[in-house]
Design a protein around this motif. Structure first.
Motif, PDB file in Angstrom:
ATOM      1  N   UNK A 161       0.794  -1.399  -0.128  1.00  0.00           N
ATOM      2  CA  UNK A 161      -0.011   0.143  -0.197  1.00  0.00           C
ATOM      3  C   UNK A 161       0.698   1.429   0.173  1.00  0.00           C
ATOM      4  N   UNK A 162       2.049   1.247   0.216  1.00  0.00           N
ATOM      5  CA  UNK A 162       2.901   2.282  -0.019  1.00  0.00           C
ATOM      6  C   UNK A 162       2.900   2.901  -1.193  1.00  0.00           C
ATOM      7  N   UNK A 163       3.256   4.313  -1.731  1.00  0.00           N
ATOM      8  CA  UNK A 163       3.023   4.646  -2.875  1.00  0.00           C
ATOM      9  C   UNK A 163       4.029   3.992  -4.006  1.00  0.00           C
ATOM     10  N   UNK A 164       3.935   4.099  -5.375  1.00  0.00           N
ATOM     11  CA  UNK A 164       4.869   3.687  -6.031  1.00  0.00           C
ATOM     12  C   UNK A 164       6.052   4.507  -6.086  1.00  0.00           C
ATOM     13  N   UNK A 165       5.997   5.814  -5.918  1.00  0.00           N
ATOM     14  CA  UNK A 165       7.150   6.697  -6.233  1.00  0.00           C
ATOM     15  C   UNK A 165       8.275   6.333  -4.882  1.00  0.00           C
ATOM     16  N   UNK A 166       7.453   6.112  -3.601  1.00  0.00           N
ATOM     17  CA  UNK A 166       8.502   5.590  -2.750  1.00  0.00           C
ATOM     18  C   UNK A 166       9.327   4.343  -2.874  1.00  0.00           C
ATOM     19  N   UNK A 167       8.343   3.303  -3.343  1.00  0.00           N
ATOM     20  CA  UNK A 167       8.948   2.045  -3.444  1.00  0.00           C
ATOM     21  C   UNK A 167       9.772   2.064  -4.684  1.00  0.00           C
ATOM     22  N   UNK A 168       9.731   2.908  -5.597  1.00  0.00           N
ATOM     23  CA  UNK A 168      10.586   2.759  -6.848  1.00  0.00           C
ATOM     24  C   UNK A 168      12.075   3.573  -6.303  1.00  0.00           C
ATOM     25  N   UNK A 169      11.935   4.495  -5.335  1.00  0.00           N
ATOM     26  CA  UNK A 169      13.079   5.132  -4.819  1.00  0.00           C
ATOM     27  C   UNK A 169      14.060   4.124  -4.191  1.00  0.00           C
ATOM     28  N   UNK A 170      13.133   3.403  -3.431  1.00  0.00           N
ATOM     29  CA  UNK A 170      13.786   2.495  -2.174  1.00  0.00           C
ATOM     30  C   UNK A 170      14.526   1.539  -3.074  1.00  0.00           C
TER      31      UNK A 170
END
Length: 210
Positions: free
Chosen positions: A62-71
């Protein structure tokens, strides 16, 4: 002196981009990538590489795609620096950070109530491919497992293509935990469109600017 310095930022040639050229290329490429990701996400689709890992994390947590992509791209910055140099690593970090930030806010400006999965695959794959072409032509990327595959090839002698295929196969297998077979099939279609767009349009002997 200030005028000369400013002119230097804009001064490009047939075989070298100016700083302004690189900046607009990275911004444009990131914006296109975000638009393509929005299409894929609106259709509930996934992708290959680190974008695929980010989608899996996004749908599972459920975390945002942007945060997951950066991580998920964090481990690849060092490899990008070691394999392709500081300039490539800095531009790639900038493109990934910009893509991640824009992904956080784009939903407030672009709302897609319904995206057919097949249409999302075709248009999303094409738009992301166009964005990656813009980044490649300014010696940047959106990170990715391809950098790790090249590192493993250099370190252990395993062919990069097979390493990449293995990682994408693993991502596809994990996709069955969060998506239906039809959605996965449409995701594969999107990946094919994306990679064909890059393969057909990106050749170093046709574009020589650095």
């Amino acid at each position: 002196m200030v005028a000369n310095a400013f002119a230097g930022l804009l001064n490009s040639s047939a075989n070298r981009h100016s700083l302004f050229d690189d900046a607009q290329g990275i911004v444009a490429g990131s914006m296109l990538a975000v638009l393509g990701v929005t299409l894929l996400s609106g259709a509930g689709l996934l992708a290959g590489g680190t974008a695929g890992l980010a989608f899996l994390a996004h749908y599972a947590t459920g975390f945002s795609f942007g945060l997951c992509f950066f991580a998920v791209n964090l481990p690849f910055y060092y490899l990008a620096f070691r394999r392709l140099g500081a300039a490539f690593a800095i531009k790639t970090f900038t493109a990934i950070a910009l893509t991640s930030v824009l992904s956080e806010f784009v939903s407030g400006f672009i709302s897609m109530a319904h995206v057919d999965p097949i249409a999302g695959a075709l248009f999303g794959g094409l738009v992301i491919g166009a964005g990656m072409l813009a980044l490649f032509r300014h010696r940047a990327s959106l990170g990715g497992i391809g950098i790790l595959a090249l590192y493993i090839q250099d370190r252990f002698g395993w062919r990069a293509g097979f390493v990449q295929l293995g990682f994408d196969g693993l991502i596809l297998a994990l996709s069955f935990l969060v998506a239906s077979p039809f959605i996965i099939a449409c995701s594969v279609l999107g990946a094919i469109v994306l990679n064909l767009t890059i393969a057909i349009n990106h050749r170093k002997d046709r574009y020589i600017a650095m």
